[in-house]
Scaffold this motif. Structure first.
Motif, mmCIF file in Angstrom:
data_model
loop_
_atom_site.group_PDB
_atom_site.id
_atom_site.type_symbol
_atom_site.label_atom_id
_atom_site.label_comp_id
_atom_site.label_asym_id
_atom_site.label_seq_id
_atom_site.Cartn_x
_atom_site.Cartn_y
_atom_site.Cartn_z
ATOM 1 N N UNK B 99 9.559 23.082 59.719
ATOM 2 C CA UNK B 99 8.228 22.455 59.796
ATOM 3 C C UNK B 99 8.193 21.463 60.955
ATOM 4 N N UNK B 100 7.046 21.368 61.598
ATOM 5 C CA UNK B 100 6.948 20.502 62.789
ATOM 6 C C UNK B 100 7.127 19.022 62.454
ATOM 7 N N UNK B 101 6.879 18.666 61.173
ATOM 8 C CA UNK B 101 7.042 17.254 60.792
ATOM 9 C C UNK B 101 8.346 17.017 60.021
ATOM 10 N N UNK B 102 9.268 17.951 60.133
ATOM 11 C CA UNK B 102 10.577 17.808 59.483
ATOM 12 C C UNK B 102 11.447 16.877 60.341
ATOM 13 N N UNK B 103 11.914 15.778 59.725
ATOM 14 C CA UNK B 103 12.725 14.806 60.465
ATOM 15 C C UNK B 103 14.015 15.415 61.004
ATOM 16 N N UNK B 104 14.494 16.453 60.337
ATOM 17 C CA UNK B 104 15.772 17.036 60.769
ATOM 18 C C UNK B 104 15.567 18.249 61.682
ATOM 19 N N UNK B 105 14.395 18.336 62.287
ATOM 20 C CA UNK B 105 14.098 19.484 63.151
ATOM 21 C C UNK B 105 15.144 19.653 64.251
ATOM 22 N N UNK B 106 15.480 18.546 64.928
ATOM 23 C CA UNK B 106 16.422 18.648 66.045
ATOM 24 C C UNK B 106 17.786 19.129 65.542
ATOM 25 N N UNK B 107 18.208 18.584 64.396
ATOM 26 C CA UNK B 107 19.515 18.960 63.853
ATOM 27 C C UNK B 107 19.525 20.435 63.456
ATOM 28 N N UNK B 108 18.414 20.889 62.868
ATOM 29 C CA UNK B 108 18.350 22.298 62.459
ATOM 30 C C UNK B 108 18.353 23.221 63.677
ATOM 31 N N UNK B 109 17.639 22.813 64.722
ATOM 32 C CA UNK B 109 17.610 23.634 65.940
ATOM 33 C C UNK B 109 19.003 23.693 66.563
ATOM 34 N N UNK B 110 19.727 22.580 66.492
ATOM 35 C CA UNK B 110 21.101 22.573 67.018
ATOM 36 C C UNK B 110 22.003 23.491 66.192
ATOM 37 N N UNK B 111 21.724 23.510 64.872
ATOM 38 C CA UNK B 111 22.488 24.393 64.006
ATOM 39 C C UNK B 111 22.322 25.858 64.460
ATOM 40 N N UNK B 112 21.107 26.192 64.860
ATOM 41 C CA UNK B 112 20.843 27.543 65.369
ATOM 42 C C UNK B 112 21.615 27.765 66.666
ATOM 43 N N UNK B 113 21.565 26.769 67.545
ATOM 44 C CA UNK B 113 22.251 26.899 68.832
ATOM 45 C C UNK B 113 23.755 27.085 68.636
ATOM 46 N N UNK B 114 24.282 26.524 67.537
ATOM 47 C CA UNK B 114 25.728 26.602 67.280
ATOM 48 C C UNK B 114 26.090 27.641 66.216
ATOM 49 N N UNK B 115 25.225 28.596 66.007
ATOM 50 C CA UNK B 115 25.448 29.515 64.888
ATOM 51 C C UNK B 115 26.325 30.709 65.235
ATOM 52 N N UNK B 116 26.749 30.794 66.484
ATOM 53 C CA UNK B 116 27.517 31.989 66.878
ATOM 54 C C UNK B 116 28.862 32.092 66.186
ATOM 55 N N UNK B 117 29.151 33.285 65.675
ATOM 56 C CA UNK B 117 30.507 33.549 65.205
ATOM 57 C C UNK B 117 30.916 34.952 65.657
ATOM 58 N N UNK B 118 32.220 35.195 65.633
ATOM 59 C CA UNK B 118 32.760 36.485 66.020
ATOM 60 C C UNK B 118 33.180 37.204 64.746
#
Lengths: 313, 444
Positions: B99-118
């Motif tokens: 949600x655009x008003x979610x305080x943890x938006x940046x953290x969640x987006x970073x979680x996506x950026x770091x979601x890679x696994x092999x």
């Protein structure tokens, strides 16, 4: 261009197989459409999930699932009652692990007594599974069929190397039978033919094309099940019409993803949820490909598969 | 629907001028029907014929990517209903809704950026972020979209907002990322399609039911936007499997163009395990994008794995990496077995070794994905090759006794192997994997 619902209808139908007795009896199969596509055929029975228990403490189960049963798993009767009364199990699958020559080598007589004790304690249907030792199962399951006579149980698994004695016993004591082959539609078909040639009613058969865990060959089980179901429905092949079993728990709760701690593999996240998700997703995938009966271990996984089934029907 | 060679022939000039490089118009027509030639090779064909042929040769499910760059998830282009018929083409993308008003938006987006696994040699990741306009405020939404784009620089973006004015500002802010607009309804289709067209962005068509959805995609296409993703309004697992099946069947079996597009499903549930389970329904049953509420590591691992299983090529045996696998915690005295790298062989053999509870090593040799007997018959699992693999692995130096256990199926190799691996003892193990537990325990 207007949309017309693209329906497919089939000549074939999955056999309806009932097991258990009185008001707790269950029926699986009867499908005349592919899984959950009720807009084009009859799907009279939801898939059933049975709770797996065994006749000895589950020392080889990983912590996530062993802990759940730690107060009850010392004794199969207590364990069975717990699943039925506390967890609301609709069916119980008793695996006679300790009859395996390497796991205690208990006799067929001891196994028979365990079965009688468990049957006396529960009212839900019982599935009786051997230890998957070809020779030993051929004597243990014969005794088991006799011990459970009159209870309309599911007995298994009959395999190519031992089916004759097990089929004869299931026939004599009026049980349903699981026929298991190893991930090959032609082997599954051949075994079903051999069993029915012995005079066993094809409407009392359940086929187990061998399960595999998510990430460990699941795609093979998934496609073999899908092909069996298509052969039964679209080609109306009577040897491919028994309901399908997915023996999920025993394949899932040994793979690394259900065992390795978060400390060891931090990139995999929480072990508890990972293990439960592993069993849940394996089971959900298999009901989509045609499984009518599942054998599972973790109550939370069973609950979530049940909720998924409720959403699907 | 693909045209036959004769149908194509009727559209050609029938002059046999050979300018296309084929001796006759019929020969050219046959090649065109097979997809082995391009209509533009004919200088004299009519515009009408070109249009007819172009439509006939378009894939039944439109294919395009969401976002930009190498990691932009591709979708569409599917050709079959069941994975055993042919490989499913473009794996379902996973998107997290924030949600655009979610305080943890940046953290969640970073979680996506770091979601890679092999996993078994494939790099897997959460591909997309759906930013939901929960605030209803244009400035808040635009800032949230920008922040998500910045924190997850390679993720595809989905703009989850039905207000065209709010979407327009946000699209402009991240236009270079070609966000997927979510989306067009019957009410706002004109305005949304105009934004999508102006910014060359794909768009989601949102309608309740497949009849309304078909009408909407035709409307959007008429407005000049062709990269469309379908949202049929499916909520329950039943609606997901039924709608997705009908959409794919209509596209593949009936050549029904209005539904010949990739599908998006929202699988958000309160309970995280249930959400993963419903997500797996959508992945198995034809979704091209699923939207989830969270991307915990355990959840994405399970979803990545299921997606990988479903999208594996059924005609190419899955292979595992050639190496010496440790099962349990083997010591210098633990047994060493060998098998081939067909994944199913490996899974079954490794599973039975686990069942034995005897800590062991399993040498898995590259046999191009063939099982033991097939690999032996094909000359890929020979004494000479096994000897090279074992020697190069250096495993012998770590063992108290150099002993190698061969699969019983290839007992015939034991003599030749003893010759080639002079200081090794070669032992013949069981023929079938299910005899391994008894065998290993018997050795102890």
């Amino acid at each position: 261009m207007s949309f017309v619902v693209p329906k497919e209808s089939f000549n074939g139908k999955v056999a309806s197989v009932d097991f258990g007795k009185d008001d707790k009896a269950l029926t699986i199969g009867g499908d005349s459409a592919l899984p959950f596509l009720s807009f084009e055929g009859e799907l009279p029975n939801k898939p059933v999930v049975a709770y797996e228990i065994q006749d000895c403490p589950p020392d080889d189960w990983p912590d996530t699932v062993r802990e759940v049963y730690k107060d009850v798993s010392g004794d199969p009767v207590t364990w069975a009652k717990y699943c039925q009364d506390e967890q609301g199990a609709k069916a119980i699958a008793l695996r006679l692990v300790s009859t395996h020559p390497d796991r205690g080598d208990k006799s067929a007589e001891e196994a028979s007594q365990t079965i009688k004790d468990v049957l006396a304690a529960i009212s839900v249907p019982l599935i009786i599974l051997g230890s998957n030792h070809i020779e030993k199962d051929s004597t243990v399951l014969v005794a088991a069929a006799e011990a459970a006579s009159g209870n309309n149980c599911v007995i298994g698994k009959a395999q190519e190397g031992n089916y004759k004695t097990i089929v004869a016993a299931a026939l004599a004591h009026n049980h349903k039978l699981i026929a298991m082959s190893e991930l090959d539609i032609n082997l599954a078909k051949q075994l079903n033919i051999l069993i029915t040639q012995m005079g066993f009613d094809k409407n009392k058969l359940i086929t187990d094309p061998m399960c595999s865990a998510l990430g460990y060959g699941l795609e093979y089980t998934y496609s073999v099940m899908e092909r069996i179901r298509l052969a039964g429905l679209a080609q109306n092949d009577p040897t491919m019409q028994p309901p399908i079993l997915g023996d999920v728990g025993m394949y899932v709760w040994k793979v690394k993803e259900t065992v390795a701690s978060e400390a060891d593999v931090p990139e995999w996240g929480s072990l508890e949820e990972r293990g439960i998700a592993w069993e849940t997703l394996t089971a959900t995938s298999l009901i989509l490909s045609g499984a009518n009966l599942l054998i599972m271990r973790h109550p939370s996984a069973i609950e979530n598969v049940g909720k998924t089934i409720d959403e699907l029907v | 629907m693909a045209l036959t060679g004769v149908q194509v022939f009727k559209l050609l000039p029938k002059t046999n001028c050979k300018k296309c490089g084929f001796p006759t118009c019929l020969a050219f027509a046959m090649k065109l029907a097979q997809g082995g030639a391009d209509i533009s090779a004919c200088p004299d064909v009519s515009e009408e014929a070109k249009t007819t042929l172009g439509e006939a040769s378009a894939p039944p499910i439109r294919s395009f990517a969401i976002g930009t760059g190498d990691k932009a998830p591709k979708m569409g282009a599917e050709t079959v209903m069941f994975r055993h018929e042919k490989k499913f083409v473009n794996p379902c993308a996973i998107a997290i809704n924030i949600k655009d008003n979610d305080d943890s938006l940046a953290a969640k987006a970073e979680e996506v950026a770091n979601s890679e696994i092999d996993r078994v040699g494939q790099i897997l990741r959460v591909e997309a972020i759906s930013i939901e306009c929960a605030s209803g405020d244009s400035a808040t939404y635009e800032a949230a979209v920008k922040l998500a784009a910045e924190k997850a620089p390679e993720a595809a973006l989905i703009l989850n907002c039905k207000d065209a004015a709010v979407v327009e500002a946000a699209v402009k802010a991240v236009a270079d990322r070609k966000p997927l607009i979510n989306g067009a309804t019957d009410e706002n289709a004109e305005a949304m399609a105009a934004i999508a067209k102006a910014n060359s962005c794909p768009i989601i068509a949102c309608a309740d039911g497949l009849e309304a959805l078909s009408a909407l995609t035709e409307k959007i296409k008429g407005l000049g936007v062709e990269d469309i993703v379908l949202d049929s309004g499916a909520k329950s697992a039943k609606e997901i499997i039924v709608n997705n099946t009908q959409i794919r069947r209509a596209a593949l079996k009936k050549s029904f163009k209005p539904l010949g597009y990739p599908v998006i499903n929202n699988v958000i549930r309160d309970n995280a395990i249930l959400e993963a389970s419903i997500a797996s329904v959508a992945i198995a049953k034809y979704a091209s994008i699923i939207v989830v509420s969270s991307v915990e590591k355990w959840k994405t691992l399970a979803l990545f794995t299921q997606r990988q299983n479903i999208y594996t090529d059924p005609q190419v045996p899955m292979q595992v990496e050639q190496k010496i696998y440790e099962i349990g915690e083997p010591t210098a005295d633990s047994p060493l077995m060998i098998t081939t790298n067909f994944s199913l062989t490996y899974f079954i053999v490794a599973g039975e070794i686990e069942n034995s509870k005897v800590p062991s090593r399993l040498a898995v040799m590259d046999s191009e994905g063939l099982s033991v007997l097939t690999a032996w018959a094909a000359g890929k699992f020979t004494a000479a090759k096994i000897a090279v693999f074992i020697q190069e692995s250096g495993i012998g130096d770590t063992l108290t006794n150099k002993e190698l256990i061969l699969p019983g199926q290839v007992a015939i190799l034991s003599g030749a192997l003893e010759d080639k691996l002079g200081d090794w003892k070669i032992t013949v193990g069981p023929r079938e994997a299910n005899a391994i537990p008894t065998y290993l325990k018997g050795r102890e």
